[in-house]
Motif scaffolding. Structure first.
Motif, PDB file in Angstrom:
ATOM      1  N   ASP A   1      52.651  41.247  47.641  1.00 64.54           N
ATOM      2  CA  ASP A   1      52.044  42.444  46.819  1.00 64.54           C
ATOM      3  C   ASP A   1      51.652  41.688  45.480  1.00 64.54           C
ATOM      4  OD1 ASP A   1      51.653  44.693  44.852  1.00 64.54           O
ATOM      5  OD2 ASP A   1      53.711  44.805  44.654  1.00 64.54           O
ATOM      6  N   TYR A   2      50.420  41.713  45.433  1.00 67.81           N
ATOM      7  CA  TYR A   2      49.433  40.964  44.801  1.00 67.81           C
ATOM      8  C   TYR A   2      49.435  41.745  43.419  1.00 67.81           C
ATOM      9  CZ  TYR A   2      48.150  37.564  48.197  1.00 67.81           C
ATOM     10  OH  TYR A   2      48.242  36.914  49.232  1.00 67.81           O
ATOM     11  N   GLY A   3      50.078  42.915  43.102  1.00 63.10           N
ATOM     12  CA  GLY A   3      49.844  43.457  41.900  1.00 63.10           C
ATOM     13  C   GLY A   3      48.453  43.758  41.473  1.00 63.10           C
ATOM     14  N   MET A   4      47.583  44.162  42.024  1.00 58.36           N
ATOM     15  CA  MET A   4      46.255  44.258  41.868  1.00 58.36           C
ATOM     16  C   MET A   4      46.036  45.451  40.988  1.00 58.36           C
ATOM     17  SD  MET A   4      44.698  41.767  43.028  1.00 58.36           S
ATOM     18  CE  MET A   4      43.144  42.180  42.511  1.00 58.36           C
ATOM     19  N   ILE A   5      45.043  45.430  40.146  1.00 58.01           N
ATOM     20  CA  ILE A   5      44.425  46.250  39.227  1.00 58.01           C
ATOM     21  C   ILE A   5      42.937  46.335  39.866  1.00 58.01           C
ATOM     22  CG2 ILE A   5      45.623  45.920  37.147  1.00 58.01           C
ATOM     23  CD1 ILE A   5      42.933  44.231  36.147  1.00 58.01           C
ATOM     24  N   GLN A   6      42.265  47.535  39.360  1.00 54.47           N
ATOM     25  CA  GLN A   6      41.039  47.657  39.885  1.00 54.47           C
ATOM     26  C   GLN A   6      39.961  46.776  39.101  1.00 54.47           C
ATOM     27  OE1 GLN A   6      40.061  49.827  42.257  1.00 54.47           O
ATOM     28  NE2 GLN A   6      42.014  50.192  42.338  1.00 54.47           N
ATOM     29  N   PRO A   7      39.101  46.077  39.599  1.00 51.70           N
ATOM     30  CA  PRO A   7      37.970  45.418  39.142  1.00 51.70           C
ATOM     31  C   PRO A   7      37.247  46.027  37.948  1.00 51.70           C
ATOM     32  CG  PRO A   7      38.166  45.087  41.281  1.00 51.70           C
ATOM     33  CD  PRO A   7      38.903  46.059  41.164  1.00 51.70           C
ATOM     34  N   SER A   8      37.442  47.382  37.962  1.00 49.84           N
ATOM     35  CA  SER A   8      36.583  47.914  36.878  1.00 49.84           C
ATOM     36  C   SER A   8      37.429  48.118  35.745  1.00 49.84           C
ATOM     37  CB  SER A   8      36.079  49.202  37.386  1.00 49.84           C
ATOM     38  OG  SER A   8      37.082  50.245  37.962  1.00 49.84           O
ATOM     39  N   PHE A   9      38.646  47.807  35.504  1.00 52.96           N
ATOM     40  CA  PHE A   9      39.636  47.926  34.731  1.00 52.96           C
ATOM     41  C   PHE A   9      39.129  47.677  33.305  1.00 52.96           C
ATOM     42  CE2 PHE A   9      43.157  46.484  31.924  1.00 52.96           C
ATOM     43  CZ  PHE A   9      44.127  47.394  31.967  1.00 52.96           C
ATOM     44  N   ASP A  10      39.172  48.629  32.420  1.00 52.59           N
ATOM     45  CA  ASP A  10      38.747  48.654  30.988  1.00 52.59           C
ATOM     46  C   ASP A  10      39.445  47.707  30.052  1.00 52.59           C
ATOM     47  OD1 ASP A  10      37.363  49.029  28.452  1.00 52.59           O
ATOM     48  OD2 ASP A  10      38.336  51.145  28.355  1.00 52.59           O
ATOM     49  N   TRP A  11      38.900  46.613  29.723  1.00 50.35           N
ATOM     50  CA  TRP A  11      39.584  45.463  28.958  1.00 50.35           C
ATOM     51  C   TRP A  11      39.387  45.526  27.309  1.00 50.35           C
ATOM     52  CZ3 TRP A  11      37.686  41.330  32.793  1.00 50.35           C
ATOM     53  CH2 TRP A  11      38.655  41.479  34.119  1.00 50.35           C
ATOM     54  N   SER A  12      38.956  46.628  27.047  1.00 50.37           N
ATOM     55  CA  SER A  12      38.586  46.796  25.418  1.00 50.37           C
ATOM     56  C   SER A  12      39.839  46.789  24.571  1.00 50.37           C
ATOM     57  CB  SER A  12      37.662  48.050  25.417  1.00 50.37           C
ATOM     58  OG  SER A  12      38.363  49.199  25.658  1.00 50.37           O
ATOM     59  N   ASP A  13      41.140  47.242  25.210  1.00 49.83           N
ATOM     60  CA  ASP A  13      42.267  47.349  24.265  1.00 49.83           C
ATOM     61  C   ASP A  13      42.858  45.875  24.213  1.00 49.83           C
ATOM     62  OD1 ASP A  13      41.517  49.966  23.649  1.00 49.83           O
ATOM     63  OD2 ASP A  13      42.902  50.563  24.993  1.00 49.83           O
ATOM     64  N   GLU A  14      42.882  45.020  25.088  1.00 51.79           N
ATOM     65  CA  GLU A  14      43.546  43.830  25.047  1.00 51.79           C
ATOM     66  C   GLU A  14      42.920  42.875  24.156  1.00 51.79           C
ATOM     67  OE1 GLU A  14      42.044  45.349  27.703  1.00 51.79           O
ATOM     68  OE2 GLU A  14      43.920  46.283  28.487  1.00 51.79           O
ATOM     69  N   GLY A  15      43.895  42.124  23.944  1.00 51.24           N
ATOM     70  CA  GLY A  15      43.753  40.880  22.775  1.00 51.24           C
ATOM     71  C   GLY A  15      42.810  39.751  23.734  1.00 51.24           C
ATOM     72  N   PRO A  16      42.361  38.830  23.115  1.00 48.48           N
ATOM     73  CA  PRO A  16      41.804  37.640  23.873  1.00 48.48           C
ATOM     74  C   PRO A  16      42.369  36.837  25.034  1.00 48.48           C
ATOM     75  CG  PRO A  16      41.727  37.291  21.655  1.00 48.48           C
ATOM     76  CD  PRO A  16      42.313  38.291  21.914  1.00 48.48           C
ATOM     77  N   MET A  17      43.561  36.872  24.809  1.00 50.80           N
ATOM     78  CA  MET A  17      44.455  36.184  25.600  1.00 50.80           C
ATOM     79  C   MET A  17      44.737  36.915  26.932  1.00 50.80           C
ATOM     80  SD  MET A  17      47.147  33.566  23.299  1.00 50.80           S
ATOM     81  CE  MET A  17      48.091  33.066  24.768  1.00 50.80           C
ATOM     82  N   GLU A  18      45.170  38.179  26.613  1.00 54.49           N
ATOM     83  CA  GLU A  18      45.419  39.042  27.649  1.00 54.49           C
ATOM     84  C   GLU A  18      43.981  39.369  28.609  1.00 54.49           C
ATOM     85  OE1 GLU A  18      47.342  43.478  28.770  1.00 54.49           O
ATOM     86  OE2 GLU A  18      47.329  42.773  26.673  1.00 54.49           O
ATOM     87  N   LYS A  19      42.986  39.495  28.001  1.00 56.42           N
ATOM     88  CA  LYS A  19      41.625  39.624  28.536  1.00 56.42           C
ATOM     89  C   LYS A  19      41.556  38.444  29.508  1.00 56.42           C
ATOM     90  CE  LYS A  19      39.200  42.276  25.218  1.00 56.42           C
ATOM     91  NZ  LYS A  19      38.060  42.223  24.277  1.00 56.42           N
ATOM     92  N   LYS A  20      41.774  37.152  29.100  1.00 55.33           N
ATOM     93  CA  LYS A  20      41.510  35.916  29.990  1.00 55.33           C
ATOM     94  C   LYS A  20      42.732  35.902  31.302  1.00 55.33           C
ATOM     95  CE  LYS A  20      39.539  32.816  26.745  1.00 55.33           C
ATOM     96  NZ  LYS A  20      39.620  31.433  26.178  1.00 55.33           N
ATOM     97  N   PHE A  21      43.835  36.539  30.973  1.00 56.47           N
ATOM     98  CA  PHE A  21      44.862  36.597  32.018  1.00 56.47           C
ATOM     99  C   PHE A  21      44.527  37.691  33.155  1.00 56.47           C
ATOM    100  CE2 PHE A  21      48.022  39.512  33.617  1.00 56.47           C
ATOM    101  CZ  PHE A  21      48.773  38.641  34.389  1.00 56.47           C
TER     102      PHE A  21
END
Length: 130
Positions: free
Chosen positions: A5-25
């Motif tokens: 179970d890869y715990g996938m998210i949708q590739p179109s996930f909106d990363w606007s609320d994350e910090g820079p390290m979380e975006k890279k994650f």
């Protein structure tokens, strides 16, 4: 290693609320879902052998993943490089998405609140949450 179970998210996930390290994650996670699956597999092995309340360090599982993924790929392409900056995010994601692994990792407050996992205000800045 079995079905993952890869715990996938949708590739179109909106990363606007994350910090820079979380975006890279998240970018790494989407590009390399096998890392999550490997960590979940090892975490479940730990709990199976140590008990349903056993606590483990994400660092131990992360280093095992590095080792195992490198050995499995000796004749193929090299595995993804695992950044230590992703450890805290994987610990939170694994516990967030796998109720059977809740509490397996001790967590510390993050400098920038992640968009998933426990609220920073519930974590002591110098103590681990169990």
């Amino acid at each position: 290693m079995g079905t993952m179970d890869y715990g996938m998210i949708q590739p179109s996930f909106d990363w606007s609320d994350e910090g820079p390290m979380e975006k890279k994650f998240w970018e790494f996670h989407v590009a390399n879902p096998e890392v999550y699956g490997t960590l979940v597999y090892f975490a479940r092995q730990w709990r199976e052998r140590r008990g349903s309340e056993a606590v483990c360090g994400i660092g131990a599982l992360y280093e095992r993943a590095r080792w195992e993924m490198w050995f499995q790929s000796l004749d193929d392409n090299p595995p993804p490089k695992l950044s230590n900056n992703h450890r805290a995010f994987y610990a939170r994601l694994i516990m967030d998405r796998n109720p059977d692994l809740d509490g397996i990792f001790r967590l510390k407050r993050q400098r920038v609140q992640a968009t998933f996992g426990p609220d920073n205000q519930t974590l002591d800045p110098d103590e681990y949450m169990e």
